[in-house]
Design a protein around this motif. Sequence first.
Motif, PDB file in Angstrom:
ATOM      1  N   GLU A  31       0.827  -1.208   0.000  1.00  0.00           N
ATOM      2  CA  GLU A  31       0.000   0.000   0.000  1.00  0.00           C
ATOM      3  C   GLU A  31       0.861   1.257   0.000  1.00  0.00           C
ATOM      4  N   GLU A  32       1.931   1.229   0.766  1.00  0.00           N
ATOM      5  CA  GLU A  32       2.834   2.384   0.814  1.00  0.00           C
ATOM      6  C   GLU A  32       3.566   2.546  -0.515  1.00  0.00           C
ATOM      7  N   ALA A  33       3.956   1.455  -1.130  1.00  0.00           N
ATOM      8  CA  ALA A  33       4.629   1.518  -2.432  1.00  0.00           C
ATOM      9  C   ALA A  33       3.711   2.144  -3.470  1.00  0.00           C
ATOM     10  N   LYS A  34       2.474   1.704  -3.515  1.00  0.00           N
ATOM     11  CA  LYS A  34       1.528   2.286  -4.478  1.00  0.00           C
ATOM     12  C   LYS A  34       1.367   3.783  -4.250  1.00  0.00           C
ATOM     13  N   ARG A  35       1.196   4.158  -2.988  1.00  0.00           N
ATOM     14  CA  ARG A  35       1.002   5.572  -2.667  1.00  0.00           C
ATOM     15  C   ARG A  35       2.202   6.407  -3.107  1.00  0.00           C
ATOM     16  N   LEU A  36       3.397   5.932  -2.774  1.00  0.00           N
ATOM     17  CA  LEU A  36       4.609   6.675  -3.110  1.00  0.00           C
ATOM     18  C   LEU A  36       4.842   6.743  -4.616  1.00  0.00           C
ATOM     19  N   LEU A  37       4.567   5.652  -5.309  1.00  0.00           N
ATOM     20  CA  LEU A  37       4.733   5.657  -6.765  1.00  0.00           C
ATOM     21  C   LEU A  37       3.786   6.650  -7.420  1.00  0.00           C
ATOM     22  N   LEU A  38       2.538   6.634  -6.993  1.00  0.00           N
ATOM     23  CA  LEU A  38       1.551   7.532  -7.596  1.00  0.00           C
ATOM     24  C   LEU A  38       1.778   8.986  -7.201  1.00  0.00           C
ATOM     25  N   GLU A  39       2.370   9.203  -6.038  1.00  0.00           N
ATOM     26  CA  GLU A  39       2.695  10.559  -5.605  1.00  0.00           C
ATOM     27  C   GLU A  39       3.761  11.169  -6.512  1.00  0.00           C
ATOM     28  N   GLY A  40       4.673  10.336  -7.005  1.00  0.00           N
ATOM     29  CA  GLY A  40       5.656  10.766  -7.989  1.00  0.00           C
ATOM     30  C   GLY A  40       6.777  11.656  -7.488  1.00  0.00           C
ATOM     31  N   LYS A  41       7.021  11.681  -6.200  1.00  0.00           N
ATOM     32  CA  LYS A  41       8.067  12.550  -5.656  1.00  0.00           C
ATOM     33  C   LYS A  41       9.379  11.816  -5.379  1.00  0.00           C
ATOM     34  N   MET A  42       9.348  10.489  -5.478  1.00  0.00           N
ATOM     35  CA  MET A  42      10.542   9.686  -5.197  1.00  0.00           C
ATOM     36  C   MET A  42      10.829   8.766  -6.386  1.00  0.00           C
ATOM     37  N   TYR A  43      12.112   8.490  -6.597  1.00  0.00           N
ATOM     38  CA  TYR A  43      12.511   7.501  -7.596  1.00  0.00           C
ATOM     39  C   TYR A  43      12.243   6.100  -7.038  1.00  0.00           C
ATOM     40  N   VAL A  44      12.155   5.131  -7.926  1.00  0.00           N
ATOM     41  CA  VAL A  44      11.882   3.750  -7.518  1.00  0.00           C
ATOM     42  C   VAL A  44      12.949   3.250  -6.541  1.00  0.00           C
ATOM     43  N   ASN A  45      14.212   3.572  -6.807  1.00  0.00           N
ATOM     44  CA  ASN A  45      15.267   3.100  -5.899  1.00  0.00           C
ATOM     45  C   ASN A  45      15.129   3.733  -4.513  1.00  0.00           C
ATOM     46  N   GLU A  46      14.639   4.954  -4.431  1.00  0.00           N
ATOM     47  CA  GLU A  46      14.412   5.601  -3.137  1.00  0.00           C
ATOM     48  C   GLU A  46      13.246   4.948  -2.393  1.00  0.00           C
ATOM     49  N   ILE A  47      12.206   4.601  -3.132  1.00  0.00           N
ATOM     50  CA  ILE A  47      11.054   3.918  -2.524  1.00  0.00           C
ATOM     51  C   ILE A  47      11.478   2.557  -2.003  1.00  0.00           C
ATOM     52  N   ALA A  48      12.268   1.846  -2.805  1.00  0.00           N
ATOM     53  CA  ALA A  48      12.758   0.527  -2.383  1.00  0.00           C
ATOM     54  C   ALA A  48      13.522   0.633  -1.069  1.00  0.00           C
ATOM     55  N   ALA A  49      14.433   1.583  -0.983  1.00  0.00           N
ATOM     56  CA  ALA A  49      15.220   1.762   0.244  1.00  0.00           C
ATOM     57  C   ALA A  49      14.328   2.185   1.407  1.00  0.00           C
ATOM     58  N   TYR A  50      13.409   3.087   1.160  1.00  0.00           N
ATOM     59  CA  TYR A  50      12.493   3.570   2.196  1.00  0.00           C
ATOM     60  C   TYR A  50      11.676   2.420   2.785  1.00  0.00           C
ATOM     61  N   LEU A  51      11.269   1.479   1.931  1.00  0.00           N
ATOM     62  CA  LEU A  51      10.459   0.347   2.378  1.00  0.00           C
ATOM     63  C   LEU A  51      11.284  -0.799   2.946  1.00  0.00           C
ATOM     64  N   GLY A  52      12.611  -0.638   2.958  1.00  0.00           N
ATOM     65  CA  GLY A  52      13.472  -1.623   3.597  1.00  0.00           C
ATOM     66  C   GLY A  52      14.031  -2.706   2.696  1.00  0.00           C
ATOM     67  N   TYR A  53      13.945  -2.518   1.399  1.00  0.00           N
ATOM     68  CA  TYR A  53      14.516  -3.505   0.471  1.00  0.00           C
ATOM     69  C   TYR A  53      16.007  -3.259   0.324  1.00  0.00           C
ATOM     70  N   ASN A  54      16.789  -4.338   0.243  1.00  0.00           N
ATOM     71  CA  ASN A  54      18.240  -4.228   0.111  1.00  0.00           C
ATOM     72  C   ASN A  54      18.649  -3.644  -1.231  1.00  0.00           C
ATOM     73  N   ASP A  55      17.875  -3.940  -2.252  1.00  0.00           N
ATOM     74  CA  ASP A  55      18.160  -3.354  -3.564  1.00  0.00           C
ATOM     75  C   ASP A  55      16.878  -3.216  -4.367  1.00  0.00           C
ATOM     76  N   THR A  56      16.973  -2.436  -5.416  1.00  0.00           N
ATOM     77  CA  THR A  56      15.801  -2.117  -6.222  1.00  0.00           C
ATOM     78  C   THR A  56      15.225  -3.352  -6.912  1.00  0.00           C
ATOM     79  N   SER A  57      16.083  -4.289  -7.308  1.00  0.00           N
ATOM     80  CA  SER A  57      15.578  -5.473  -8.002  1.00  0.00           C
ATOM     81  C   SER A  57      14.669  -6.308  -7.101  1.00  0.00           C
TER      82      SER A  57
END
Length: 82
Positions: A31-57
């Motif tokens: 849910e947070e990923a969807k919100r952040l993606l649609l908000e469009g203020k962060m890059y995918v790699n920033e969202i990945a890190a924010y959500l606790g993923y070790n890497d974007t892949s």
Amino acid sequence: MNMTLVRLTLQNNLKENQVVYRELTSRVRFEEAKRLLLEGKMYVNEIAAYLGYNDTSNFNHAFKKWTGVTPKNFVETSPASD
């Protein structure tokens, strides 16, 4: 109260209510990923890190598992992106 006790109490309460902690955290991340993606203020790699993923892949893989599309395709095909 120490954090270990808080975590164990939370897990026990979730178990009593037949909620799996991993599923709950996955749902919240989605849910947070969807919100952040649609908000469009962060890059995918920033969202990945924010959500606790070790890497974007890893994030891309999880997002595609949730939605069937990559984060980029999700944003491009979203009605909110028009």
